[in-house]
Design an enzyme around this catalytic site. Structure first.
Site, PDB file in Angstrom:
ATOM      1  N   GLU A  65      -9.097   9.635  -5.526  1.00 36.20           N
ATOM      2  CA  GLU A  65      -8.249   8.863  -4.615  1.00 36.20           C
ATOM      3  C   GLU A  65      -9.013   8.766  -3.314  1.00 36.20           C
ATOM      4  OE1 GLU A  65      -5.685   7.263  -5.375  1.00 36.20           O
ATOM      5  OE2 GLU A  65      -5.416   8.109  -7.362  1.00 36.20           O
ATOM      6  N   CYS A 113      -4.214   7.860   4.242  1.00 34.21           N
ATOM      7  CA  CYS A 113      -4.944   6.883   3.432  1.00 34.21           C
ATOM      8  C   CYS A 113      -4.161   5.583   3.358  1.00 34.21           C
ATOM      9  CB  CYS A 113      -5.196   7.442   2.050  1.00 34.21           C
ATOM     10  SG  CYS A 113      -3.721   8.099   1.283  1.00 34.21           S
ATOM     11  N   LYS A 163     -11.241  23.765  -4.141  1.00 35.06           N
ATOM     12  CA  LYS A 163     -11.940  23.822  -2.858  1.00 35.06           C
ATOM     13  C   LYS A 163     -11.233  22.900  -1.874  1.00 35.06           C
ATOM     14  CE  LYS A 163     -14.662  21.594  -0.379  1.00 35.06           C
ATOM     15  NZ  LYS A 163     -14.231  21.850   0.976  1.00 35.06           N
ATOM     16  N   GLU A 202     -12.465   1.331   7.184  1.00 38.08           N
ATOM     17  CA  GLU A 202     -11.431   2.342   7.439  1.00 38.08           C
ATOM     18  C   GLU A 202     -11.788   3.108   8.715  1.00 38.08           C
ATOM     19  OE1 GLU A 202     -11.130   5.906   4.918  1.00 38.08           O
ATOM     20  OE2 GLU A 202      -8.985   5.485   4.757  1.00 38.08           O
TER      21      GLU A 202
HETATM   22  P1  NAP Z   1     -14.099  13.641   2.987  1.00 37.31           P
HETATM   23  O1  NAP Z   1     -15.001  13.882   4.129  1.00 37.31           O
HETATM   24  O2  NAP Z   1     -14.561  12.757   1.905  1.00 37.31           O
HETATM   25  O3  NAP Z   1     -13.734  15.093   2.416  1.00 37.31           O
HETATM   26  C1  NAP Z   1     -12.838  15.270   1.335  1.00 37.31           C
HETATM   27  C2  NAP Z   1     -13.165  16.576   0.643  1.00 37.31           C
HETATM   28  O4  NAP Z   1     -14.493  16.484   0.118  1.00 37.31           O
HETATM   29  C3  NAP Z   1     -13.180  17.787   1.570  1.00 37.31           C
HETATM   30  O5  NAP Z   1     -12.772  18.927   0.868  1.00 37.31           O
HETATM   31  C4  NAP Z   1     -14.654  17.897   1.939  1.00 37.31           C
HETATM   32  O6  NAP Z   1     -15.019  19.199   2.359  1.00 37.31           O
HETATM   33  C5  NAP Z   1     -15.290  17.548   0.614  1.00 37.31           C
HETATM   34  N1  NAP Z   1     -16.669  17.076   0.723  1.00 37.31           N
HETATM   35  C6  NAP Z   1     -17.355  16.688   1.824  1.00 37.31           C
HETATM   36  N2  NAP Z   1     -18.622  16.372   1.485  1.00 37.31           N
HETATM   37  C7  NAP Z   1     -18.741  16.572   0.158  1.00 37.31           C
HETATM   38  C8  NAP Z   1     -19.809  16.422  -0.778  1.00 37.31           C
HETATM   39  N3  NAP Z   1     -21.006  15.982  -0.417  1.00 37.31           N
HETATM   40  N4  NAP Z   1     -19.560  16.722  -2.071  1.00 37.31           N
HETATM   41  C9  NAP Z   1     -18.347  17.132  -2.478  1.00 37.31           C
HETATM   42  N5  NAP Z   1     -17.300  17.313  -1.629  1.00 37.31           N
HETATM   43  C10 NAP Z   1     -17.499  17.021  -0.336  1.00 37.31           C
HETATM   44  O7  NAP Z   1     -12.689  13.083   3.492  1.00 37.31           O
HETATM   45  P2  NAP Z   1     -11.738  13.685   4.620  1.00 37.31           P
HETATM   46  O8  NAP Z   1     -12.316  13.361   5.960  1.00 37.31           O
HETATM   47  O9  NAP Z   1     -11.399  15.096   4.305  1.00 37.31           O
HETATM   48  O10 NAP Z   1     -10.401  12.834   4.387  1.00 37.31           O
HETATM   49  C11 NAP Z   1     -10.255  11.532   4.855  1.00 37.31           C
HETATM   50  C12 NAP Z   1     -10.483  10.516   3.752  1.00 37.31           C
HETATM   51  O11 NAP Z   1      -9.647  10.825   2.650  1.00 37.31           O
HETATM   52  C13 NAP Z   1     -10.104   9.104   4.165  1.00 37.31           C
HETATM   53  O12 NAP Z   1     -11.065   8.207   3.684  1.00 37.31           O
HETATM   54  C14 NAP Z   1      -8.770   8.883   3.474  1.00 37.31           C
HETATM   55  O13 NAP Z   1      -8.451   7.525   3.240  1.00 37.31           O
HETATM   56  C15 NAP Z   1      -8.965   9.653   2.224  1.00 37.31           C
HETATM   57  N6  NAP Z   1      -7.688  10.013   1.615  1.00 37.31           N
HETATM   58  C16 NAP Z   1      -7.297   9.336   0.497  1.00 37.31           C
HETATM   59  C17 NAP Z   1      -6.079   9.608  -0.085  1.00 37.31           C
HETATM   60  C18 NAP Z   1      -5.624   8.853  -1.307  1.00 37.31           C
HETATM   61  O14 NAP Z   1      -4.748   9.339  -1.997  1.00 37.31           O
HETATM   62  N7  NAP Z   1      -6.177   7.679  -1.606  1.00 37.31           N
HETATM   63  C19 NAP Z   1      -5.245  10.586   0.459  1.00 37.31           C
HETATM   64  C20 NAP Z   1      -5.679  11.262   1.600  1.00 37.31           C
HETATM   65  C21 NAP Z   1      -6.907  10.968   2.164  1.00 37.31           C
HETATM   66  P3  NAP Z   1     -15.043  19.529   3.936  1.00 37.31           P
HETATM   67  O15 NAP Z   1     -13.653  19.433   4.434  1.00 37.31           O
HETATM   68  O16 NAP Z   1     -15.575  20.893   3.994  1.00 37.31           O
HETATM   69  O17 NAP Z   1     -15.958  18.504   4.562  1.00 37.31           O
END
Ligand code: NAP
Length: 497
Positions: free
Chosen positions: A250, A284, A175, A385
């Site tokens: 991650e 990130c 997903k 963040e």
């Molecule tokens: P996010 O809002 O947590 O979403 C990540 C994924 O989870 C998306 O596919 C999202 O779907 C899904 N999601 C949202 N709500 C959920 C729920 N309640 N249950 C299960 N899945 C759910 O993060 P983002 O805004 O996409 O990405 C930014 C974050 O990712 C930042 O905090 C960044 O630091 C982190 N990141 C970390 C790394 C690493 O390797 N450490 C790498 C890249 C990014 P939708 O898109 O449909 O909301």
């Protein structure tokens, strides 16, 4: 052009069961709709998991080198289509084209690395303490894996998960972020064309809010690999721990660059620009803090501000653009809120601080590259963040103080130090509590042949990517085999003759 995107379940491209859809929009120009995608529900997830579950026993028995060959074919295809896919990354996610191409290159590198893993996947053979007996440890797959990925690396992060999972013999339900579904679909199309059998890799589009938890906690899912925010990752990890599911997450970061008084300041400024404003600060590993030795604080701040004033905002497809848009309206609002918080906390806004709507930026989500000075360690802008083009510059009294400041956050993904002194770099290398440490380089730029991930609230479970301790550990479990060919009962620890 607007593409009509479908789910991919059990080898068929299909709409969501109830026909609901979502749109994928270009963040640099919101009049550009890139794709209409299925807004899937629980029955679509059920169908995908059922396919992955049914195919698991067949796929795990295909020799790993054969599984690897499919991934290697995908590497060739990704390579041939790099320009087209990189352009799509920029159009759908907003990062500048050089970085869009870099996103695809990371997937290519990972495909070559993990495809070749099919001929390694090594365990251990050790001698037995008893005669006519041998023993070995082997890696076996885990089962059906759920993969949930963010939008900021729409090709690379899915590749980081899908390639090692498949080569290890798992089946997958993927997903992707609902903000970058078209990039995800192209990756799946390539894997299908490369020869992944029906049902082994399944793609279900939709919102995390509606289907994410259902997917991760589904009884037929054996393992979960998540990349995204700490809030969601920790929530999923808690749920999975009570369900006896493997999960690796991650998550977020609050990364920092230390600039010492003996640093090459030009190089440090370049590193701070790249770390702070590359990918519009939406990595990130972005350097959202720069911790500067007091002896060079003012000089560095002036040089940094001057360099930031030259950055050009725009559509990432234009060659002159240095900084693209942020991903969507709610992320833009979140960043603007943090800028207000920083001002209220008493930090000095040196440059930027508002949205940008001029020229080609009229229809996009653009925020000026922003620097705050005189930031104190306890301020929220120094602790939380922001995930946008906002950098806090913090003063330190010396190396020890700088390391203390860097470590004094709940995250621990990446850090960097600029210094000419080998002793400073050795101390930093030893004492910085982050999963990645860079010496005389910015906080971003990980290579795929080494494990990737963070400490504290940046990472849970296994690391991603290659090398010892990397993703193959995430997607396999150990099995130990003892074979006795003596023809009699032998007792370990007891038979001494
Ligand atoms: P996010 O809002 O947590 O979403 C990540 C994924 O989870 C998306 O596919 C999202 O779907 C899904 N999601 C949202 N709500 C959920 C729920 N309640 N249950 C299960 N899945 C759910 O993060 P983002 O805004 O996409 O990405 C930014 C974050 O990712 C930042 O905090 C960044 O630091 C982190 N990141 C970390 C790394 C690493 O390797 N450490 C790498 C890249 C990014 P939708 O898109 O449909 O909301």
């Amino acid at each position: 052009m607007t593409e009509k995107i479908k789910n991919f379940i059990n080898g068929k491209w299909i709409d969501s069961a109830d026909g609901k859809t979502l749109k994928s929009i270009n963040p640099a120009d919101t009049s550009d709709t890139i794709g209409i995608i299925p807004r899937s529900g629980q029955s679509d997830i059920d169908a995908a998991i059922s396919a992955a579950s049914n195919l698991y026993n067949k796929w795990r028995l295909i020799p790993a080198p054969k599984r690897g060959e499919i991934i290697l074919r995908a590497a060739e295809m990704l390579n041939k289509r790099k320009q087209e896919l990189g352009t799509l990354v920029t159009r759908e996610m907003g990062k500048v084209l050089a970085e869009g191409l870099g996103d695809v290159q990371e997937a290519i590198d990972m495909a070559y690395y993990m495809g070749s893993e099919g001929r390694r996947l090594s365990g251990e053979t050790v001698p037995s303490e008893l005669p006519n007996k041998d023993c070995k440890s082997i890696r076996v797959p885990i089962g059906v894996f759920a993969m949930i990925t963010p939008w900021n690396f729409p090709t690379a992060i899915p590749a980081w998960k899908i390639f090692p999972a498949l080569v290890s013999g798992n089946t997958v339900v993927f997903k992707p972020s609902s903000y970058t579904p078209v990039c995800a679909t192209k990756l799946v199309e390539i894997l299908v064309e490369a020869g992944i059998p029906d049902g082994v890799l399944n793609l279900v589009h939709g919102t995390g809010e509606e289907i994410g938890e259902y997917l991760a906690t589904h009884p037929k899912v054996d393992g979960v690999s998540f990349t995204g925010s700490t809030a969601i990752g920790e929530k999923l990890a808690k749920m999975c721990s009570t369900l006896d599911k493997e999960i690796s997450c991650e998550m977020g970061g609050k990364n920092a660059i230390i600039v010492m008084d003996d640093a090459m300041l030009d190089l440090a400024v370049e590193g701070a620009i790249w770390g702070g404003f590359g990918t519009t600060g939406q990595r990130c590993t972005a350097a959202s803090r720069v911790v500067v030795h007091e002896a060079v604080y003012n000089k560095f701040l002036n040089m940094f501000t001057k360099a930031v004033s030259k950055l050009r905002l725009g559509n990432g497809l234009l060659k002159i653009t240095d900084v693209g848009p942020v991903i969507n309206k709610s992320q833009m609002q979140k960043i603007l809120n943090y800028i207000e918080i920083g001002k209220k906390e008493g930090a000095k806004l040196v440059i930027g601080g508002t949205t940008y709507k001029k020229g080609v930026c009229a229809n996009g989500y653009f925020i000026e590259p922003t620097i705050f000075a005189n930031v104190k360690q306890k301020m929220r802008i120094a602790q939380e963040e922001i995930f946008g083009p906002v950098v806090s510059v913090i003063k330190a009294h010396g190396l020890e103080d700088a390391i203390r400041i860097v470590n004094d956050v709940k995250y621990g993904l990446s850090s960097a130090i600029y210094t000419q002194d080998v002793n400073n770099s050795a101390v930093a290398e030893r004492d910085l509590d982050t999963g990645l440490v860079y010496i005389n380089a910015s906080t971003i730029g990980a290579e795929i042949q080494l494990p990737f991930g963070g400490t504290k609230k940046s990472g849970l479970g296994h690391r991603e990517a290659g090398g010892r301790g990397g993703a193959i550990d995430m997607f396999t479990k150990w099995k130990v085999i003892y074979r006795d060919f003596s023809g009699r009962l032998q007792k370990a620890q007891i038979d001494k003759e």
